[in-house]
Every structure is written in structure tokens, then in C-alpha cells.
Design an enzyme around this catalytic site. Structure first.
Site, PDB file in Angstrom:
ATOM      1  N   LYS A 126       0.849  -1.188   0.000  1.00  0.00           N
ATOM      2  CA  LYS A 126       0.000   0.000   0.000  1.00  0.00           C
ATOM      3  C   LYS A 126       0.886   1.240   0.000  1.00  0.00           C
ATOM      4  CE  LYS A 126      -3.706   2.004   2.800  1.00  0.00           C
ATOM      5  NZ  LYS A 126      -4.507   1.796   4.019  1.00  0.00           N
ATOM      6  N   SER A 167      -9.846  -0.833   7.690  1.00  0.00           N
ATOM      7  CA  SER A 167      -9.330  -0.717   6.320  1.00  0.00           C
ATOM      8  C   SER A 167      -8.675  -1.979   5.753  1.00  0.00           C
ATOM      9  CB  SER A 167      -8.340   0.435   6.211  1.00  0.00           C
ATOM     10  OG  SER A 167      -9.021   1.650   6.290  1.00  0.00           O
ATOM     11  N   SER A 198      -9.684   2.116   2.757  1.00  0.00           N
ATOM     12  CA  SER A 198      -8.397   2.603   2.272  1.00  0.00           C
ATOM     13  C   SER A 198      -7.397   1.545   1.819  1.00  0.00           C
ATOM     14  CB  SER A 198      -7.763   3.525   3.303  1.00  0.00           C
ATOM     15  OG  SER A 198      -7.133   2.798   4.314  1.00  0.00           O
TER      16      SER A 198
END
Ligand SMILES: *[C@@H]1O[C@H](CO)[C@@H](O)[C@H](O)[C@H]1NC(C)=O
Ligand SMILES: *[C@@H]1O[C@H](CO)[C@@H](O)[C@H](O)[C@H]1NC(C)=O
Ligand SMILES: *[C@@H]1O[C@H](CO)[C@@H](O)[C@H](O)[C@H]1NC(C)=O
Length: 452
Positions: A101, A204, A180
Site C-alpha cells: 500500500k 481498512s 483505504s
């Protein structure tokens, strides 16, 4: 048919079978299958990287799950292949392409921006603790996934970032991929990477993993280092795997947990939960047997979910019972618990806003170079780029509210006391046992079909 043609047909069939046996199935490849493939010569790390780069080229214009690919990924793969050829002892992630990420720092040609244009061009001092561990394990850093972290932390429920655009759900394009770490979850689901890392503060990892039919593990805070991860709050931030199978997620978890001097307090405190011999021992077919699973009253109701979802839920509960779990439904909650549950998010936000400012400012001031050095700079950047940062759609009240805070005061301390009281230990081994047994009993995962 003449004898010759028959023989020819038989020969061709034999060839086809041989090719299939030697051939490596790239789609849905697991970490174990990849290592087997490396060992029997049916695939190389370079071929894997080429496959995922091709998948990204074809599918990312639709899904927006990947924000950057690593220009050095092929070179890293070639190095892993060469190491393997020299008889180097390789762990399960050696040569395996991973996607991180975009709030997880890497000290290489990749940017680390949490999806925000404000951080483009910033230079980190070093790899994040988890990225360093993956590199040490010989994993190939394939690229960064599209986050919707604090750049679009406004509100929490969208899966959009200024740099990466809006991430779509590969199963149903109009459905939300949820929050997210959705870039990582979508990339795992659509075979854009072998394994991925996400981060969670408030759902998330869990939410996008659920909505994209992949396996996410939200580790106990501090089990994985948060050093070099663009923060929201050190009290809740955690880094965990998002993968296609429980076994893959466990391989990744095994490689990223542990003490890190740069996140010393939390990782020191949580190290005691890491089981001797790693998490693989908990991949047990009978992992549901004897487990007590409680379902709070009002958690899964007709009002909240449709008929189809409800019947699927009931089927799964029945299956857990069949496999030896004791499922206790309709657990009552005390008035106080209900009160806290109903207001948990608001309570949490009070502390989070103060913590966000402190920890983001610390992250930004530690960068070797950055166009923005504080939360105030980020707010100013967004104001100066309202179109690119979609200020009209999302505003930035979380950021401006956070900027108004002034450290941890009496109000925050009261809230932190409540949060500490209601949080209890999660324990990964038990969860892994149950998840693996459930996965093996249902084999529920299907490849996405990109329905409209
Ligand atoms: C090599 O291993 C892969 C599993 O990763 C398997 O699909 C393939 O059939 C194997 N090939 C040979 C020649 O054994
Ligand atoms: C990082 O961002 C810069 C723009 O500042 C861009 O030119 C570069 O290609 C990006 N790096 C990667 C690996 O995409
Ligand atoms: C509920 O909260 C109040 C106020 O904090 C406390 O006095 C009371 O003992 C709590 N009740 C229960 C059942 O925990």
C-alpha cells in the site's frame, strides 16, 4: 483414421499433457505453488513479474488498484532467480512479487505518498520496517497499491485518492471495494500481484478483504512495525497481509512480524504474542472444532442485510457448527456496551484527531526531503489544489479539525480510558485456525468476473 494419424494424435495428446504438467498456472497462484514451481523449474520469478505487469497493464485502467509499478521489479526478480540457481537457501517469499500500500515507505525509485499529490517527490530516509523485512526475505517489490488514506480521509468511506483515482470492485464494478486498503484487496482479488500488504486503523483491512473475497489479517497493534508507515494514529495503525488464501496471508504475516527499534514500544510489547515456530502450525483442517463463537445481538439482521446475504450467513453459521464450533447467537450487550458501541466512532475520533496531527507532523519532519512538512502545509496544499484533491466532494474537515487540536489533553485522556477498557486481546493463532478451517470447508473463493 489411419494408424499413423492415430499415433500422431496420441503423440500430440501426450505432448499436451506434458506441457500442462510442466506448465505453471499463474492465475490464483499461491505462495506454496510458486515455490514448488521455482523448484521444479516450471516458473521463474521473472516470469511471475512479467505476468503481473501484464495483468496490471490490462486491468488497472479499469480497476485503479495499483498506483505505481517498480521500475526495478524485473531486476529484483532476475537477482532472486540467480540466487536460487546458486543453491541459496530460500524462504517462502523469496522471489515472490508483493504489492505494498502506498503509505508504506520504500527507499527506492517508488514514491510514498498515501495517495496525496502533496507528498509526490518526498524522499524517505529508509524502508518502512515491514518493507525492509520483505526485502530481507528476498521478496520482489512489485509496486504500490492505491490507498485512500489521509489525502482523502474525508470522509472515511470512499476508495479514492488524488493520485490513483477511484478503485473499483472487480466482482461488481458499481459496488464499493470499501475503504483505504481496497487497492491491495482488489489487486489480490484480480491477480495483479502474488500477495499484498495493507494497513488498517478502523476497518481498512477487514472491510476491503470482505468485499473483495480475499483474506485479510489485521494484526494486533504492534505485532508488525509501523515505522515508515504514513500514520493516522499509533494507537490503532497496523500493517497486515491481504492475500487470496489463508495460507498465503500466514506466510506474509510470518515474515513481517517482530521487534523494530524504530517502533520500539509497541513492537516490544506485542512480540510476546508471536508463537514459537510461526503461524503456519495453525493452518488446521479441524480449526473450528471446539471454538466458541459469539455473535452479538443485532449484528446481522434483516434490516441491515438483504435476503440473499442473510441466507448465506445462516448457511455459513450452520457449517461452522457442523465443523465443531459452538456458535452462540444473540449475545446480549449491557446498556453501557451498547452506549459505547453506538458512539464508538465519535469517541474514537476525538482521540484520533489529536493523535493524527502529532504523528503526521513527526512523519513529515523526518523525511529527507518533502514539499510539505506539516499537517498545516498539507491543508494549504489541498486549498491550493481544490480540483485535483476534489475538495468540493470530500472537504477536508478531518484535517482541519485535527489541526485545531493541541496534543493529548483531559478530553482525549477520558476517551482513551474508555477505549482501553473496552478493547481486549485478539489472538491471531485462534483466528487463523478458524479462518483456515472455514476456507477449506467452503472453498468459497471464485475469480472475479467484472460484472457491471
Ligand atoms: C511444478 O509445480 C507446479 C506447481 O507450482 C505444478 O503446477 C506443475 O505441474 C509442476 N510441474 C512438474 C513438471 O512437476
Ligand atoms: C514518482 O513520482 C515522480 C513524479 O514526481 C514520477 O516522475 C516517477 O515516475 C514516480 N516513480 C514511479 C516509480 O512511478
Ligand atoms: C455503566 O457506566 C456507569 C458510568 O460509568 C457505571 O457507574 C456503571 O457501573 C456501569 N454499569 C455496568 C453494568 O457496567
Amino acid at each position: 483414421m489411419s494408424h499413423l494419424r492415430l499415433q500422431l494424435a496420441a503423440a500430440i495428446m501426450a505432448l499436451a499433457v506434458a506441457a500442462a504438467a510442466a506448465g505453471f498456472e499463474f492465475n490464483e497462484a499461491t505462495v506454496d505453488a510458486i515455490q514448488l514451481g521455482f523448484n521444479n523449474g516450471s516458473v521463474t520469478s521473472k516470469q511471475l513479474v512479467l505476468f503481473y505487469l501484464d495483468q496490471i497493464t490490462r486491468l488497472n485502467p479499469l480497476l485503479h488498484a495499483v498506483i505505481e509499478v517498480n521500475p526495478d521489479a524485473l531486476a529484483q526478480a532476475a537477482r532472486a532467480d540467480a540466487e536460487r540457481a546458486t543453491g541459496h537457501r530460500c524462504g517462502p517469499l523469496h522471489g515472490v512479487p508483493v504489492l505494498l500500500k502506498d503509505n508504506i515507505a520504500t527507499r527506492d525509485r517508488l514514491n510514498t505518498t498515501a495517495g496525496s499529490l502533496a507528498l509526490l517527490g518526498s524522499v524517505v530516509r529508509r524502508d518502512a520496517g515491514v518493507a525492509a523485512r520483505l526485502r530481507a526475505a528476498g521478496a520482489v517489490i512489485l509496486g504500490k497499491s492505491n490507498p485512500s488514506e489521509w489525502s482523502s480521509f474525508r470522509p472515511l468511506t470512499n476508495s479514492w485518492s488524488a493520485r490513483g483515482g477511484e478503485t473499483l470492485n472487480p466482482y461488481v464494478l458499481s459496488a464499493t471495494p470499501c475503504w483505504s486498503s481496497s487497492g491491495s484487496a482488489v489487486a489480490a482479488a484480480a491477480n495483479l500481484a502474488a500477495v499484498t500488504l495493507g494497513t488498517e486503523t478502523d476497518g481498512s483491512i477487514i472491510c476491503p478483504a470482505t468485499w473483495n473475497s480475499v483474506v485479510g489479517i489485521k494484526p494486533t497493534v504492534g505485532l508488525t512495525s509501523r515505522a515508515g508507515v504514513i500514520p493516522i494514529t499509533p494507537r490503532q495503525d497496523t500493517v497486515g497481509p491481504i492475500c487470496r488464501t489463508v495460507s498465503d496471508a500466514v506466510h506474509v504475516l510470518d515474515n513481517i512480524v517482530g521487534y523494530d527499534a524504530l517502533d520500539a514500544e509497541a513492537t516490544g510489547e506485542s512480540s510476546k504474542y508471536i508463537p514459537l515456530g510461526g503461524y503456519g502450525q495453525f493452518l488446521r483442517m479441524d480449526g473450528l472444532r471446539g471454538k466458541r463463537i459469539g455473535i452479538p445481538n443485532g449484528f446481522f439482521t434483516k434490516e441491515k442485510y438483504g435476503k440473499k446475504q442473510l441466507s448465506m450467513y445462516e448457511k455459513h453459521i450452520a457449517l461452522m457448527r457442523e465443523h465443531g464450533a459452538m456458535v452462540i447467537e444473540n449475545i446480549g450487550t449491557t446498556e453501557n456496551q451498547t452506549e459505547v458501541k453506538n458512539h464508538l466512532f465519535e469517541i474514537d475520533l476525538v482521540a484520533m484527531k489529536a493523535e493524527f496531527k502529532l504523528s503526521l507532523n513527526a512523519y513529515l519532519s523526518d523525511l529527507l526531503y518533502s514539499p510539505v512538512r506539516s499537517l498545516a502545509d498539507v491543508i494549504a496544499f489541498n486549498n491550493a489544489h481544490p480540483k485535483e484533491e476534489r475538495l468540493k466532494d470530500f472537504g477536508q474537515t478531518f484535517l482541519t479539525d485535527s489541526e485545531k487540536t493541541n496534543g493529548i489533553g483531559p478530553r482525549e485522556n477520558t476517551v482513551l480510558k474508555i477505549l482501553n477498557e473496552i478493547s481486549t486481546d485478539g489472538y491471531e493463532p485462534r483466528l487463523i485456525e478458524m479462518a483456515y478451517a472455514f476456507e477449506q470447508a467452503t472453498k468459497v473463493r471464485r475469480m472475479p468476473r467484472f460484472k457491471h
